[in-house]
Write a protein that holds these residues in place. Structure first.
Motif, mmCIF file in Angstrom:
data_model
loop_
_atom_site.group_PDB
_atom_site.id
_atom_site.type_symbol
_atom_site.label_atom_id
_atom_site.label_comp_id
_atom_site.label_asym_id
_atom_site.label_seq_id
_atom_site.Cartn_x
_atom_site.Cartn_y
_atom_site.Cartn_z
ATOM 1 N N SER A 60 0.845 -1.195 0.000
ATOM 2 C CA SER A 60 0.000 0.000 0.000
ATOM 3 C C SER A 60 0.880 1.244 0.000
ATOM 4 O O SER A 60 2.078 1.176 0.255
ATOM 5 C CB SER A 60 -0.931 0.011 1.218
ATOM 6 N N ALA A 61 0.249 2.357 -0.269
ATOM 7 C CA ALA A 61 0.963 3.630 -0.275
ATOM 8 C C ALA A 61 1.279 4.092 1.153
ATOM 9 O O ALA A 61 2.159 4.918 1.359
ATOM 10 C CB ALA A 61 0.135 4.688 -0.989
ATOM 11 N N PHE A 62 0.558 3.522 2.119
ATOM 12 C CA PHE A 62 0.742 3.897 3.516
ATOM 13 C C PHE A 62 1.546 2.820 4.235
ATOM 14 O O PHE A 62 1.522 1.657 3.847
ATOM 15 C CB PHE A 62 -0.612 4.075 4.211
ATOM 16 N N PRO A 63 2.235 3.174 5.299
ATOM 17 C CA PRO A 63 3.029 2.171 6.025
ATOM 18 C C PRO A 63 2.201 1.323 6.997
ATOM 19 O O PRO A 63 2.743 0.699 7.886
ATOM 20 C CB PRO A 63 4.052 3.026 6.766
ATOM 21 N N PHE A 64 0.888 1.318 6.849
ATOM 22 C CA PHE A 64 0.032 0.526 7.739
ATOM 23 C C PHE A 64 -1.155 -0.014 6.956
ATOM 24 O O PHE A 64 -1.528 0.521 5.915
ATOM 25 C CB PHE A 64 -0.434 1.354 8.941
ATOM 26 N N ASP A 65 -1.735 -1.105 7.472
ATOM 27 C CA ASP A 65 -2.845 -1.746 6.762
ATOM 28 C C ASP A 65 -4.076 -1.981 7.636
ATOM 29 O O ASP A 65 -4.992 -2.671 7.238
ATOM 30 C CB ASP A 65 -2.381 -3.062 6.134
ATOM 31 N N PHE A 66 -4.083 -1.437 8.844
ATOM 32 C CA PHE A 66 -5.209 -1.551 9.773
ATOM 33 C C PHE A 66 -5.581 -2.998 10.060
ATOM 34 O O PHE A 66 -6.751 -3.354 10.161
ATOM 35 C CB PHE A 66 -6.431 -0.772 9.261
ATOM 36 N N GLY A 67 -4.578 -3.882 10.155
ATOM 37 C CA GLY A 67 -4.815 -5.272 10.523
ATOM 38 C C GLY A 67 -5.166 -6.195 9.377
ATOM 39 O O GLY A 67 -5.498 -7.356 9.599
#
Length: 130
Positions: A98-105
């Motif tokens: 993803s473009a963000f460093p997190f995936d919300f689980g």
């Protein structure tokens, strides 16, 4: 599970299982089967589900790598190791792209889905019998 691990589960883009994971749902699963049978079940799951694409299979190493190609993208490595006759462990490593460093689980949810399928297809060995 400690606060840091709980927050890290949702704010990271990677999840993996291991023998002594703090999150009980991410601990290694044991199955009463052979390595070849467990690899076949895992490979068939990826082949029959259009959401996944198999990248590589190594029977010698007991690894299957696959990608999620529909929806949120992720890279999966499943490792199958026979520790004793008819006692096989399965571990997963999932990294979300993803473009963000997190995936919300999301990577943790993928692991839960994979273990749910394996648990339905193969007889599990309870932790007390290992």
């Amino acid at each position: 599970m400690a606060f840091r691990q709980t927050v890290g589960k949702f704010l990271g883009n990677h999840a993996e299982t291991n023998e002594n994971h703090l999150d009980v749902s991410l601990q290694t699963h044991y199955y009463k089967t052979t390595k070849d049978r467990a690899l076949t079940v895992l490979r068939n799951f990826f082949e029959k589900n259009e959401k996944f694409r198999i990248n590589a299979v190594s029977n010698e190493r007991g690894e299957v790598s696959a990608s999620i190609i529909k929806g949120k993208k992720a890279f999966i490595v499943g490792t199958v190791i026979m520790v004793r006759p008819h006692q096989t462990v399965v571990d997963f490593s999932v990294t979300t792209e993803s473009a963000f460093p997190f995936d919300f689980g999301y990577s943790t949810k993928v692991i839960h889905r994979l273990y749910d399928h394996m648990d339905k297809e193969l007889p599990t060995i309870p932790k007390t019998n290992r």
